[in-house]
Design a protein around this motif. Sequence first.
Motif, mmCIF file in Angstrom:
data_model
loop_
_atom_site.group_PDB
_atom_site.id
_atom_site.type_symbol
_atom_site.label_atom_id
_atom_site.label_comp_id
_atom_site.label_asym_id
_atom_site.label_seq_id
_atom_site.Cartn_x
_atom_site.Cartn_y
_atom_site.Cartn_z
ATOM 1 N N SER A 1 0.823 -1.204 0.000
ATOM 2 C CA SER A 1 0.000 0.000 0.000
ATOM 3 C C SER A 1 0.859 1.257 0.000
ATOM 4 O O SER A 1 1.946 1.290 0.576
ATOM 5 N N GLU A 2 0.332 2.301 -0.627
ATOM 6 C CA GLU A 2 0.958 3.616 -0.539
ATOM 7 C C GLU A 2 0.743 4.163 0.870
ATOM 8 O O GLU A 2 -0.367 4.086 1.397
ATOM 9 N N PRO A 3 1.777 4.723 1.482
ATOM 10 C CA PRO A 3 1.604 5.311 2.819
ATOM 11 C C PRO A 3 0.489 6.356 2.831
ATOM 12 O O PRO A 3 0.331 7.130 1.892
ATOM 13 N N GLY A 4 -0.306 6.331 3.892
ATOM 14 C CA GLY A 4 -1.377 7.292 4.043
ATOM 15 C C GLY A 4 -2.650 6.960 3.286
ATOM 16 O O GLY A 4 -3.577 7.771 3.257
ATOM 17 N N SER A 5 -2.719 5.791 2.696
ATOM 18 C CA SER A 5 -3.893 5.421 1.905
ATOM 19 C C SER A 5 -4.826 4.507 2.708
ATOM 20 O O SER A 5 -4.439 3.972 3.746
ATOM 21 N N PRO A 6 -6.059 4.313 2.247
ATOM 22 C CA PRO A 6 -6.994 3.447 2.969
ATOM 23 C C PRO A 6 -6.912 1.998 2.514
ATOM 24 O O PRO A 6 -6.531 1.705 1.376
ATOM 25 N N LEU A 7 -7.254 1.096 3.406
ATOM 26 C CA LEU A 7 -7.555 -0.290 3.060
ATOM 27 C C LEU A 7 -9.072 -0.423 3.111
ATOM 28 O O LEU A 7 -9.678 -0.176 4.151
ATOM 29 N N ILE A 8 -9.659 -0.777 1.980
ATOM 30 C CA ILE A 8 -11.112 -0.795 1.862
ATOM 31 C C ILE A 8 -11.592 -2.247 1.934
ATOM 32 O O ILE A 8 -11.271 -3.065 1.069
ATOM 33 N N LEU A 9 -12.352 -2.541 2.968
ATOM 34 C CA LEU A 9 -12.813 -3.901 3.224
ATOM 35 C C LEU A 9 -14.338 -3.925 3.177
ATOM 36 O O LEU A 9 -14.994 -3.105 3.809
ATOM 37 N N SER A 10 -14.887 -4.883 2.419
ATOM 38 C CA SER A 10 -16.345 -4.999 2.349
ATOM 39 C C SER A 10 -16.754 -6.460 2.457
ATOM 40 O O SER A 10 -16.002 -7.365 2.088
ATOM 41 N N LEU A 11 -17.961 -6.657 2.950
ATOM 42 C CA LEU A 11 -18.533 -7.986 3.143
ATOM 43 C C LEU A 11 -19.970 -7.954 2.660
ATOM 44 O O LEU A 11 -20.704 -7.005 2.928
ATOM 45 N N ALA A 12 -20.377 -8.990 1.917
ATOM 46 C CA ALA A 12 -21.746 -9.017 1.395
ATOM 47 C C ALA A 12 -22.196 -10.459 1.219
ATOM 48 O O ALA A 12 -21.374 -11.387 1.113
ATOM 49 N N GLU A 13 -23.505 -10.641 1.206
ATOM 50 C CA GLU A 13 -24.133 -11.925 0.879
ATOM 51 C C GLU A 13 -24.917 -11.767 -0.414
ATOM 52 O O GLU A 13 -25.791 -10.905 -0.505
ATOM 53 N N GLN A 14 -24.590 -12.599 -1.409
ATOM 54 C CA GLN A 14 -25.254 -12.509 -2.702
ATOM 55 C C GLN A 14 -25.438 -13.908 -3.287
ATOM 56 O O GLN A 14 -24.462 -14.645 -3.449
ATOM 57 N N GLU A 15 -26.662 -14.255 -3.593
ATOM 58 C CA GLU A 15 -26.975 -15.496 -4.317
ATOM 59 C C GLU A 15 -26.281 -16.716 -3.717
ATOM 60 O O GLU A 15 -25.607 -17.478 -4.411
ATOM 61 N N GLY A 16 -26.442 -16.883 -2.414
ATOM 62 C CA GLY A 16 -25.877 -18.052 -1.752
ATOM 63 C C GLY A 16 -24.379 -18.004 -1.541
ATOM 64 O O GLY A 16 -23.757 -19.029 -1.239
ATOM 65 N N LYS A 17 -23.784 -16.819 -1.671
ATOM 66 C CA LYS A 17 -22.346 -16.675 -1.479
ATOM 67 C C LYS A 17 -22.063 -15.579 -0.459
ATOM 68 O O LYS A 17 -22.801 -14.601 -0.354
ATOM 69 N N VAL A 18 -20.977 -15.772 0.268
ATOM 70 C CA VAL A 18 -20.419 -14.718 1.102
ATOM 71 C C VAL A 18 -19.219 -14.155 0.354
ATOM 72 O O VAL A 18 -18.306 -14.898 -0.027
ATOM 73 N N ILE A 19 -19.234 -12.847 0.119
ATOM 74 C CA ILE A 19 -18.207 -12.212 -0.703
ATOM 75 C C ILE A 19 -17.426 -11.208 0.137
ATOM 76 O O ILE A 19 -17.999 -10.289 0.730
ATOM 77 N N ILE A 20 -16.111 -11.402 0.176
ATOM 78 C CA ILE A 20 -15.208 -10.510 0.900
ATOM 79 C C ILE A 20 -14.298 -9.840 -0.125
ATOM 80 O O ILE A 20 -13.675 -10.511 -0.944
ATOM 81 N N ARG A 21 -14.245 -8.513 -0.072
ATOM 82 C CA ARG A 21 -13.392 -7.752 -0.986
ATOM 83 C C ARG A 21 -12.437 -6.881 -0.174
ATOM 84 O O ARG A 21 -12.852 -6.223 0.782
ATOM 85 N N LEU A 22 -11.172 -6.910 -0.582
ATOM 86 C CA LEU A 22 -10.157 -6.083 0.067
ATOM 87 C C LEU A 22 -9.416 -5.302 -1.005
ATOM 88 O O LEU A 22 -8.841 -5.886 -1.915
#
Length: 204
Positions: free
Chosen positions: A114-135
């Motif tokens: 990561s670039e210093p001072g930047s965000p880490l964007i984490l999301s979690l969702a349930e869609q169509e029988g799946k658990v989806i994690i995005r980083l």
Amino acid sequence: MVGYLTLLQEEPDLSPEMRARYTGVALDKALRLEDLINEFFEITRFNLSAIELERERVDVSRMLEQMMWEFKPLMADKNLEWQAQLPPKVLLTCDPGKMERVLDNLIRNAISYSEPGSPLILSLAEQEGKVIIRLENRGRTIPPEALARLFERFYRADSARATRSGGAGLGLAIAKEIVTRHGGQISAESFDNRVIFTVEMPSS
């Protein structure tokens, strides 16, 4: 590591500043060696066809919240911050220990590049029988030829990295092995100085 420890032993008149510097370098090298040994043990263990998942119902929202907290000190070194979208009580049937290893590898990788001072964007969702994690992290765009090999064992997109954070090129391979054994998928994309990892796991 041996060289710096030898200097400490053979040069008793070193200034406190130089002694602290050499000790710090030796410690950093020892910690990197520990990481490499642990990764080699892991990749060997996951090669065994007899390995079994110990599945249980897990609140993955809580798991992610806990890991975010645990990584705050490491993120502080690069002035990184979390941006998270985690709905409460998303349940997943998985081996919690191995799933934590997947997330640990992905987060460490994101912090390292990561670039210093930047965000880490984490999301979690349930869609169509799946658990989806995005980083997502902000960092140098990974070219397509490197992106295609990112989950290969021992492959590192930036072979010039020699710091402890660079790893041995096993973390993402281990993550893929674990996710695949759960019947899920892991993928990566990169554009506009962004890197996004997506883990899709069957929710039942």
